[in-house]
Structures are given as structure tokens and as C-alpha cells.
Design a protein around this motif. Sequence first.
Motif, short mmCIF file in Angstrom:
data_model
loop_
_atom_site.label_atom_id
_atom_site.label_comp_id
_atom_site.label_asym_id
_atom_site.label_seq_id
_atom_site.Cartn_x
_atom_site.Cartn_y
_atom_site.Cartn_z
N GLN A 130 1.04 -1.12 0.14
CA GLN A 130 0.05 0.05 0.10
C GLN A 130 0.90 1.26 -0.02
O GLN A 130 0.35 2.35 -0.42
CB GLN A 130 -1.15 0.15 1.32
N LEU A 131 2.04 1.18 0.33
CA LEU A 131 2.83 2.28 0.41
C LEU A 131 3.09 2.62 -1.20
O LEU A 131 2.98 3.82 -1.51
CB LEU A 131 4.51 1.89 0.82
N ALA A 132 3.36 1.82 -1.95
CA ALA A 132 3.69 2.22 -3.47
C ALA A 132 2.16 2.49 -4.00
O ALA A 132 2.28 3.35 -4.87
CB ALA A 132 3.91 0.62 -4.15
N VAL A 133 1.12 1.84 -3.58
CA VAL A 133 -0.33 2.23 -4.19
C VAL A 133 -0.38 3.90 -3.94
O VAL A 133 -0.71 4.54 -4.29
CB VAL A 133 -1.22 1.09 -3.73
N GLY A 134 -0.08 4.07 -2.45
CA GLY A 134 -0.34 5.36 -2.10
C GLY A 134 0.49 6.29 -2.68
O GLY A 134 0.07 7.35 -2.89
N LEU A 135 1.63 5.90 -2.90
CA LEU A 135 2.50 6.89 -3.66
C LEU A 135 2.16 7.36 -4.96
O LEU A 135 2.09 8.60 -5.17
CB LEU A 135 4.11 6.24 -3.83
N VAL A 136 1.67 6.36 -5.60
CA VAL A 136 1.10 6.90 -7.02
C VAL A 136 -0.33 7.37 -7.07
O VAL A 136 -0.63 8.34 -7.89
CB VAL A 136 1.31 5.78 -8.11
N LYS A 137 -0.91 6.75 -6.30
CA LYS A 137 -2.27 7.39 -6.03
C LYS A 137 -2.76 8.62 -5.43
O LYS A 137 -3.84 9.25 -5.56
CB LYS A 137 -3.62 6.25 -5.74
N GLN A 138 -1.63 8.84 -4.61
CA GLN A 138 -1.75 10.06 -3.69
C GLN A 138 -2.92 10.12 -2.78
O GLN A 138 -3.56 11.18 -2.47
CB GLN A 138 -2.05 11.46 -4.48
N GLU A 139 -3.05 8.74 -2.31
CA GLU A 139 -4.10 8.57 -1.30
C GLU A 139 -4.00 7.18 -0.71
O GLU A 139 -3.64 6.18 -1.57
CB GLU A 139 -5.49 8.48 -2.07
N THR A 140 -3.98 7.29 0.65
CA THR A 140 -3.31 6.21 1.28
C THR A 140 -4.47 5.41 1.91
O THR A 140 -4.38 4.18 2.65
CB THR A 140 -2.53 6.47 2.44
N LYS A 141 -5.79 5.75 1.82
CA LYS A 141 -6.71 5.30 2.86
C LYS A 141 -6.60 4.90 4.31
O LYS A 141 -7.01 3.84 4.96
CB LYS A 141 -7.13 3.74 2.08
N THR A 142 -5.64 5.87 4.77
CA THR A 142 -5.66 6.08 6.05
C THR A 142 -6.05 7.45 6.80
O THR A 142 -5.96 8.38 5.69
CB THR A 142 -4.15 5.92 6.71
N ILE A 143 -6.56 7.39 7.92
CA ILE A 143 -6.75 8.73 8.39
C ILE A 143 -6.21 9.04 9.77
O ILE A 143 -5.97 7.90 10.57
CB ILE A 143 -8.29 8.90 8.36
#
Lengths: 339, 339
Positions: free
Chosen positions: B51-64
Motif C-alpha cells: 500500500q505504500l507504493a499504491v499510496g505513492l502513485v494514487k496520492q491517497e493512502t486510505k488512512t486517516i
Amino acid sequence: MRVTLKDIARETNLSVTTVSLVLNQKECRVSDSTRSLILKTAEKLHYYPNQLAVGLVKQETKTIGLIIPDISNHFFANLALGIDDEMLKHDRNIILSNTNDRPERDLKSIQVLKSRGVDAIILAMASNVDQTHIRSYKYIIDTSPIPIITVDRCNPAFNCSALKLNNKKGAYNAVSYLLSLGHKNIVCITGPANSDSTQERLAGYEWAYRDAGVSLPEKYVFHGDYLKQSGNEAMKQILQETKATAVFAFNDLMALGAYHCLRQEGLSIPEDMSIVGFDNIDFSDMLEVPLTTVNQPTYEIGREAAKRALLEITSPEAEKQTISFEPHLIIRKSTAKPR
Amino acid sequence: MRVTLKDIARETNLSVTTVSLVLNQKECRVSDSTRSLILKTAEKLHYYPNQLAVGLVKQETKTIGLIIPDISNHFFANLALGIDDEMLKHDRNIILSNTNDRPERDLKSIQVLKSRGVDAIILAMASNVDQTHIRSYKYIIDTSPIPIITVDRCNPAFNCSALKLNNKKGAYNAVSYLLSLGHKNIVCITGPANSDSTQERLAGYEWAYRDAGVSLPEKYVFHGDYLKQSGNEAMKQILQETKATAVFAFNDLMALGAYHCLRQEGLSIPEDMSIVGFDNIDFSDMLEVPLTTVNQPTYEIGREAAKRALLEITSPEAEKQTISFEPHLIIRKSTAKPR
DNA sequence: TTGAAAGCGCTAACAT
DNA sequence: ATGTTAGCGCTTTCAA
């Protein structure tokens, strides 16, 4: 994610590398002038690093996962606080996962947290696990590439460090005390039957009887689920089915439920019934009759679990360790000689 | 982070692109055979995405991020649970940050959480903030690229959504009830003087007096800090300095402290002193004398805060909103007519 | 129906 | 003292 290294590099006419070097204090080989220029620019632009990117390349995120049944439970809340306080000192954050005491959610959460790249997981397992679950846990834990530390609830078959109270000793202390007061017919309100803590506390109960040379009551096991309501219901049953003079509830919440039931029935504590709890939650000394209970140093366990996690992150080869915390009986007003 | 898309691609002789497509259900243009091959291989290799990689490209981490003073406080624990339950439904995780009620740590945590790429922050501010702090909060919140939702503690000057109890109304209800019982000399044990909730509850107190046409007691403000001990100490002071017949504690914890003090002094509730609390924490109905208190639907506030955060993540243009929860007085045994 | 290539923001060997 | 390059694991145009 606003300003990046690249922005600073552009602004200063330097390379991303140099900027990275300076901002990470690896500045040995950078001239003072460029260094201060970079620092100033970073400040001006309100730069802060993207930890996702850092985590991706460093393969370490400085986060740890915490899986617990229910954060609104005082026990786990204090555990979480202990962990968070310790982690804060090491600039780490915790990602929280409540499972509502469901084993499938434990398992799922481990997956999710690994997905998020946590460096370690601290796990307080659900209490109502069956053999199939245990196998899943065991597989996942034993093959985990990151350290998993279990707290409170655990299983000796797992290849992981475990931190927990010496439950057997705690129960032993509680029951021995009741026996010493002269109670012969002491009953238990347990947690879920297949949980380790229930088994251990039951063993401690029996050990105390054996040790005192008193024969066990005919029926002394009444099952609860660690929630208040179950203590209430167990107490009703106890009043109907036994001549118990003392009740040992396996946690304070259920002891509270028992209080409630006794009050409804117009019975007094400790005159009609002695009660001992387990956990020493905040409120146990604020009750109508302050509760005699086994203290569990929850915050401390949390801190130690955090320390252990940190240690196993830096030393993956470290031997797994079982760390036992000694219980301490706190005698208040809910226990007296039987009349 | 073990198995990657690349591993699956290699194993299946397909490209990373195709594998990614299939694993993300964007499989429209992939043959059934390759799709099932990929699925099978992913399963076999125990693949789960980084999810780090996903977050990096999507600019969204699904964390709050969740920033609160103290998770071991029942109020915040229930808030956290409400938030986590709602987030779980949306496959999101929360990163927890305890501040020990320190404003600097609020500020620092916002930074850290942004650094970690959280998509939104839910913030329960520290209670003891001064004007300098307020300015910092305001700047950070007003310029934040991600939504920040404040709960419980807030400041009307901030450009952000806020969820909170209608404190004024809650206090009004509590004090009106005491007045209706015939009390004239009602005193308050407040939270920190400069916190909004203290100000609002104080306003509600005065409103009730005004509304009843009763003149205010000479001295009625006693400061606490929302912790039990401060309630105990305030109560001592009240007994020495006033002829109050009723106390309105601004939270249950301090009411508990007041109970403690009264018990030590050998005084009875409600005969010698009526007490009203605020919060309705779990234990307020389990006390020696069940506590009359203002209910705060904490879990619900948490859920709504989570929903609001989710909404503002998907609709950044949404108007900031102040959501008010209506309080409800729960009348138990700690209040009676003055004698 | 599938793949190549670029890039998210960062670090770290390896030049220069 | 500073820069070039490659790559962490993934998504996403764009091309084939």
C-alpha cells in the motif's frame, strides 16, 4: 503531499541528492553555505518528507500495527496508551485495528497491516478462538516476515514473543485470600471457555484449593464473556443454583455485572457475598463497595510490548521471549469473612 | 513486503500491467484464461499489495489520522471506536496519536500524520491552549491540503468542519433541572478555564439561572482540569468556601472525584449534596449512587466525524459544516431536593 | 488482448 | 563538494 525534494532542488539550483543529504543530516560532505541555503529553503517552502516514499525505499515505515478486540475497553485502552507513549519516544506511530473480538478480523488485520508496511505488529488476540483459528494464527505468525508480539492473550504453540500477566498466580492469590477468610464455596465467573486466560485462571483457582487442602465445590464454573452483562447473568444463575459465599469474577467488568445483580436482588456486598475481580480498572475503587481485585499493570505491559517490538525490529534474530508480569491482589471492601 | 506484482508477472509470463489490471478488477480487456491464471498465481504466492507504493502513485493512502488527548479516557476511547468502526466499513485504517493534552503535540502530530500521507485528520484539540497556539492551529488548519475535522474541542474561527455536543444546552438542561428541584446555590466544577467547552457550559449555567429568574450565587466557578483528582480538590474547596447544595461537574470523572471527597467527609449524596455530571461514561450508573449526568453520544459522534471526513475527502469543495449533537439529561440518584 | 514506459518522492551507490 | 543513475512497487497512459 505538497512540496517535494525536487521543488527545493529547483529553487536552490542543486540536485535532489544534495538536498536529501542535507535534510537527513548526512551533511558531512556539503559546504556550509549550500547547507544553510537548503535548510532555509526547506523551511520557507514548509517542506516535510513524504514518508510513503521513504518507506518504500527504506523498506521500513516507522509504524507498528496494534490489533486489539476493543479500544473502549479500559484494559486495551491503557495498553494502547502504554504502547503509544513508548513509540512516541522513538518517533513511531501506531495503526490501530479493533476486531470486536472476532478472530477473522485479527487475521484480516494482520494482512492489512502488513500491506501497509508496518514494521511490527502487537496483537491481543480475540478470546473466542477455535482450533481452526489457532492453526491460521500459528501459520501466519510463524511465517511472518515482521515481528508479531502477542499481549495478554496468546498461545504457547506460537513462535513469537508474548507478554502477559501470570494469570495462574493472580487467580491463586485471589482464591487463596478468599479461602483464608474462611470461604469454602467459592465460584468463578470465567471468560470464554477456550481462552487461555480462562484456563490459566481456572488452574490458579484449583491450585489454591489444593494448596489449602480444601475440597472443591460441586459446581464452581460459570461462563461469562468478559462483558458486564454476562457477569450479571452468571450471578443470577449462581444465586439460583449454588450456596456460594464468594465469587471470583475473571474480570472487573463482570464483577460489576455481579454487583448490579446483587443490588437488584437486595443483597449486600460483602455481607451476603464476597466478590473479587481481576484487572483493577480505574473504577473498581469507586464503586458502592470498592472492589477487591487482581491488579494488572496494563500500561506497563503496553510499554514493555512496545520495547520488545522495537527490539525485534532491530534484531530479527533475537530469541522469542515470554515475559510474565506478576499480579498483585488489591484488597478493598468487597471481601469479608462469610457469615 | 514479500511477493510483488513482478513476481507474479514472471511466474505467469505476463506483464506487470496485466497483472495489476486483473488484481484490481479492471479486467474488462483480459481473457478469462489469463485472468484466472493470474488470480491463481497470486493466491499461491500469497500476494498482497504494497500500500505504500499504491499510496505513492494514487496520492491517497486510505488512512486517516486521529489526534486525541488520551485514549485511556473513556470519552476518547469511545470516539475512537466509533471512528474505527465506520472506517472499517470503508477499508480504511486510522493512525492514532495521543497528545497527553499538549497543544504542541497536536501541532506536531498534524505534521507527522500529513507526512504519513493520511487522507484526512480527525482532531480533538488539547484543552489548555493559549492565543499563540490558537494562531498556529488556525494557520495549519486553514491552509491544510487535506480535510481536518475537529471534534469535541474546537474553535469557531477555524475554517473546518466541527462536530460537538451542544454544550450550552447540556449545561442548561442540567442546571435547569437542579433549579427545578429547588436548589438556589449551585456551583460548577469546570474544565480548564480557556477551553471552549468550559466557556459554553458556563454560559449554559448562567442561561438557566437567567431563565429561571434566580440570582446567581456569589461564587460558583471552581476550576478543574477534567481529571478525577481535580474534582476531589474542587469539592473540598466548595465545602469550605460555600453553602452550595448542588454541584454541577463539567465531566463525570470530576464528579467521581467529588463523590470521593464527600465520602471522605462523611456526607451523603444526594441528601447533603446533589451532584450532576457530564458525559455519561460507562460507570456513572454503577456508582454507589448512580450519577445524574448529561449524556454525550460519543460513539455516534465518532461515527459521524468519520463520515464527515470521508465526505470531505471525496468532495474537497464541500462547505465546512458545524454539526451539533443534542445533549440529553439522564436523571439518576445523585440529585434530589435540597433539605 | 496485452505490454512498454513513465513517474509517484525518495535514497544510495557510484561517478565526477 | 555535488550530480547521475537506478530502483523501491505500483498505476496509468499510450502503443502494439
